[in-house]
Design an enzyme around this catalytic site. Structure first.
Site, PDB file in Angstrom:
ATOM      1  N   TYR A 142       2.509  -8.062   3.024  1.00  0.00           N
ATOM      2  CA  TYR A 142       1.377  -8.497   2.195  1.00  0.00           C
ATOM      3  C   TYR A 142       0.480  -9.476   2.944  1.00  0.00           C
ATOM      4  O   TYR A 142      -0.716  -9.537   2.704  1.00  0.00           O
ATOM      5  CB  TYR A 142       1.877  -9.170   0.905  1.00  0.00           C
ATOM      6  CG  TYR A 142       2.134  -8.209  -0.229  1.00  0.00           C
ATOM      7  CD1 TYR A 142       3.095  -7.207  -0.106  1.00  0.00           C
ATOM      8  CD2 TYR A 142       1.437  -8.311  -1.425  1.00  0.00           C
ATOM      9  CE1 TYR A 142       3.335  -6.330  -1.146  1.00  0.00           C
ATOM     10  CE2 TYR A 142       1.682  -7.443  -2.473  1.00  0.00           C
ATOM     11  CZ  TYR A 142       2.628  -6.451  -2.335  1.00  0.00           C
ATOM     12  OH  TYR A 142       2.860  -5.595  -3.366  1.00  0.00           O
ATOM     13  N   LYS A 193      15.645  -2.306   5.345  1.00  0.00           N
ATOM     14  CA  LYS A 193      15.714  -1.057   6.135  1.00  0.00           C
ATOM     15  C   LYS A 193      16.043  -1.428   7.567  1.00  0.00           C
ATOM     16  O   LYS A 193      15.214  -1.285   8.468  1.00  0.00           O
ATOM     17  CB  LYS A 193      14.374  -0.315   6.054  1.00  0.00           C
ATOM     18  CG  LYS A 193      14.115   0.405   4.746  1.00  0.00           C
ATOM     19  CD  LYS A 193      14.784   1.774   4.631  1.00  0.00           C
ATOM     20  CE  LYS A 193      14.221   2.793   5.599  1.00  0.00           C
ATOM     21  NZ  LYS A 193      14.989   4.075   5.527  1.00  0.00           N
ATOM     22  N   ASP A 226      15.947   2.313   0.495  1.00  0.00           N
ATOM     23  CA  ASP A 226      15.742   3.639  -0.108  1.00  0.00           C
ATOM     24  C   ASP A 226      16.953   4.041  -0.939  1.00  0.00           C
ATOM     25  O   ASP A 226      16.836   4.594  -2.036  1.00  0.00           O
ATOM     26  CB  ASP A 226      15.393   4.689   0.963  1.00  0.00           C
ATOM     27  CG  ASP A 226      16.397   4.752   2.112  1.00  0.00           C
ATOM     28  OD1 ASP A 226      17.207   3.806   2.270  1.00  0.00           O
ATOM     29  OD2 ASP A 226      16.374   5.747   2.853  1.00  0.00           O
ATOM     30  N   ASP A 250       8.264  -5.135  -4.740  1.00  0.00           N
ATOM     31  CA  ASP A 250       7.184  -4.631  -5.586  1.00  0.00           C
ATOM     32  C   ASP A 250       7.583  -3.277  -6.160  1.00  0.00           C
ATOM     33  O   ASP A 250       7.465  -3.023  -7.358  1.00  0.00           O
ATOM     34  CB  ASP A 250       5.905  -4.512  -4.733  1.00  0.00           C
ATOM     35  CG  ASP A 250       4.712  -4.046  -5.549  1.00  0.00           C
ATOM     36  OD1 ASP A 250       4.530  -4.544  -6.672  1.00  0.00           O
ATOM     37  OD2 ASP A 250       3.966  -3.175  -5.057  1.00  0.00           O
ATOM     38  N   ASP A 254       9.043  -2.210 -10.178  1.00  0.00           N
ATOM     39  CA  ASP A 254       8.380  -1.225 -11.048  1.00  0.00           C
ATOM     40  C   ASP A 254       9.381  -0.151 -11.470  1.00  0.00           C
ATOM     41  O   ASP A 254       9.405   0.290 -12.618  1.00  0.00           O
ATOM     42  CB  ASP A 254       7.208  -0.542 -10.315  1.00  0.00           C
ATOM     43  CG  ASP A 254       5.851  -1.119 -10.717  1.00  0.00           C
ATOM     44  OD1 ASP A 254       5.777  -2.348 -10.904  1.00  0.00           O
ATOM     45  OD2 ASP A 254       4.878  -0.352 -10.830  1.00  0.00           O
TER      46      ASP A 254
HETATM   47  C1  IPM Z   1       2.887  -7.013  -8.779  1.00  0.00           C
HETATM   48  C2  IPM Z   1       1.571  -6.311  -8.553  1.00  0.00           C
HETATM   49  C3  IPM Z   1       0.817  -7.014  -7.443  1.00  0.00           C
HETATM   50  C4  IPM Z   1       1.637  -6.871  -6.173  1.00  0.00           C
HETATM   51  C5  IPM Z   1      -0.630  -6.539  -7.240  1.00  0.00           C
HETATM   52  C6  IPM Z   1      -1.449  -6.650  -8.507  1.00  0.00           C
HETATM   53  C7  IPM Z   1      -1.314  -7.255  -6.116  1.00  0.00           C
HETATM   54  O1  IPM Z   1       1.795  -4.972  -8.300  1.00  0.00           O
HETATM   55  O2  IPM Z   1       2.872  -8.216  -9.070  1.00  0.00           O
HETATM   56  O3  IPM Z   1       3.915  -6.357  -8.694  1.00  0.00           O
HETATM   57  O4  IPM Z   1       1.532  -5.861  -5.462  1.00  0.00           O
HETATM   58  O5  IPM Z   1       2.394  -7.776  -5.886  1.00  0.00           O
HETATM   59 MG    MG Z   2       3.810  -4.347  -8.519  1.00  0.00          MG
END
Ligand code: IPM
Ligand code: MG
Length: 368
Positions: A142, A193, A226, A250, A254
């Site tokens: 990042y 990884k 993975d 990240d 999700d």
């Molecule tokens: C998260 C989001 C952020 C990230 C974005 C909005 C920059 O996806 O907080 O998970 O990638 O960290």
């Molecule tokens: Mg995210």
């Protein structure tokens, strides 16, 4: 009674709608005398760009660093697709994380029993699920330099992102994970990884050494990222704490959110180091984004943001009991069959954002 200063950054899309419901819960906490929380509100993301030409202003940054904690809604939306990269809405969030040094991102994925059927996995795989993803938040790909797109002059371009980690960054995030595990089921999976990435090799080495030196009582597993993604949908209940880098964290968070029924359920806390006065900078935000497709319609799920506020009470304001009560109130309204559209179920009542907030606040009193 202690007074706390909380900065609210509702942001874009559904951010302001879900933050409104947090304000309702804050009013309840103040009215019941649990604490005195003073709030200020400022802009972040696309709305800040519209107002100041920057995804977060210097003044808002100063307010954020002076506050005891920050609550953020969400940033971004198609309206700002054409904005220069450095001013895009997400840059505001990334600046907050980086400048406040919020290196430890805690993303708990808890499956409320009432929602086990809303998950994309079978009930027995997720019922009782309680995972803590600890994501490194201020390093890795990042922020690594160089980060650029170069014109090679021959009709080709070359894009570079840089994944970089130093020992201290891995040490401090791993320590957070081990400490948390001791309060839970005492188990950490470290995901990287190392089979293809040098940062993975160092990550593995540093976590292994820290474990041996200071946390040998915790059970540590190394897992390839993975494989971790695959195991999360195969048998998620094998996990307690997962510690991983910025990008893998990240994605894995999700993925984990869907185990709980909806991305609208996942809260998060981003914490800095504790200073000499025992103060620790912190930002709390739902894991979901600004959901432009449903913004302004009053149908967004405010639970992730309200649960993020509960984390704020626990980690920043030392109000663990009030935090527990908010989490119990959420479980209670779900048990009673209230749902927002994202977690709608047959035989349940689908309600809007504000009604969900009010129902949770009413439950706070009812559950006593
Ligand atoms: C998260 C989001 C952020 C990230 C974005 C909005 C920059 O996806 O907080 O998970 O990638 O960290
Ligand atoms: Mg995210």
């Amino acid at each position: 009674m202690t007074t706390y200063k909380l900065l609210l950054l509702p942001g874009d899309g559904i951010g302001p709608e879900v933050m409104e419901e947090v304000s309702r819960v804050i009013a309840w906490v103040n009215a019941r005398g649990h604490a005195k929380i003073e709030t200020e509100t400022d802009l972040v993301g696309g709305c800040a760009y519209d107002a100041h030409g920057q995804a977060i202003s210097d003044a808002a940054m100063r307010r954020a660093s002076a506050a005891d904690a920050v609550m953020l809604g969400a940033v971004g939306g198609p309206k700002w697709d054409g904005v220069a990269y450095d001013q895009r809405p997400e840059a505001g969030l990334l600046r907050l994380r980086k400048d406040l040094e919020l290196f430890a991102n805690l993303r708990p994925a808890i499956c409320y029993p009432a929602l086990a059927d809303a998950s994309s996995l079978k009930r027995d795989q997720v019922d009782g699920l309680d995972i803590m993803i600890v994501r490194e938040l201020t390093g890795g790909v990042y922020f690594g330099e160089p980060k650029e797109i170069k014109d090679l002059g021959n009709g080709q371009k070359r894009a570079v992102d840089t994944q970089v980690y130093e020992t201290y960054e891995i040490e401090r995030i791993a320590a957070v994970a081990f400490e948390l595990a001791r309060l839970r089921r005492n188990q950490v999976h470290s995901a990287e990884k190392r089979n293809v990435m040098k940062t993975g090799v160092l990550w593995n080495e540093v976590v292994t050494r820290l474990h041996q030196e200071s946390y040998a009582d915790v059970t540590l597993y190394h897992i390839l990222a993975d494989n971790c993604a695959m195991q999360l949908v195969r048998a998620p209940k094998q996990f307690d704490v997962i510690v991983t880098d910025n990008l893998f964290g990240d994605m894995l968070s999700d993925e984990a959110s869907m185990l709980t029924g909806s991305l609208g359920m996942l809260p998060s806390a981003s914490l800095g180091a504790t200073d000499a006065n025992g103060h620790r900078r912190a930002l709390y935000e739902p894991v979901h984004g600004s959901a432009p497709d449903i913004a302004g319609r009053g149908v967004a799920n405010p639970i992730a943001t309200i649960a993020s506020f509960a984390m704020c009470l626990r980690y920043s304001f030392n109000l663990g009991e009030t935090a527990d009560r908010i989490e119990r109130a959420i479980a209670f309204v779900l048990d009673e069959g209230y749902r927002t559209a994202d977690i709608a179920q047959a035989d349940c009542r689908t309600i809007g954002t504000a009604e969900m907030g009010k129902t949770i606040v009413a439950a706070l009193d009812r559950i006593g």
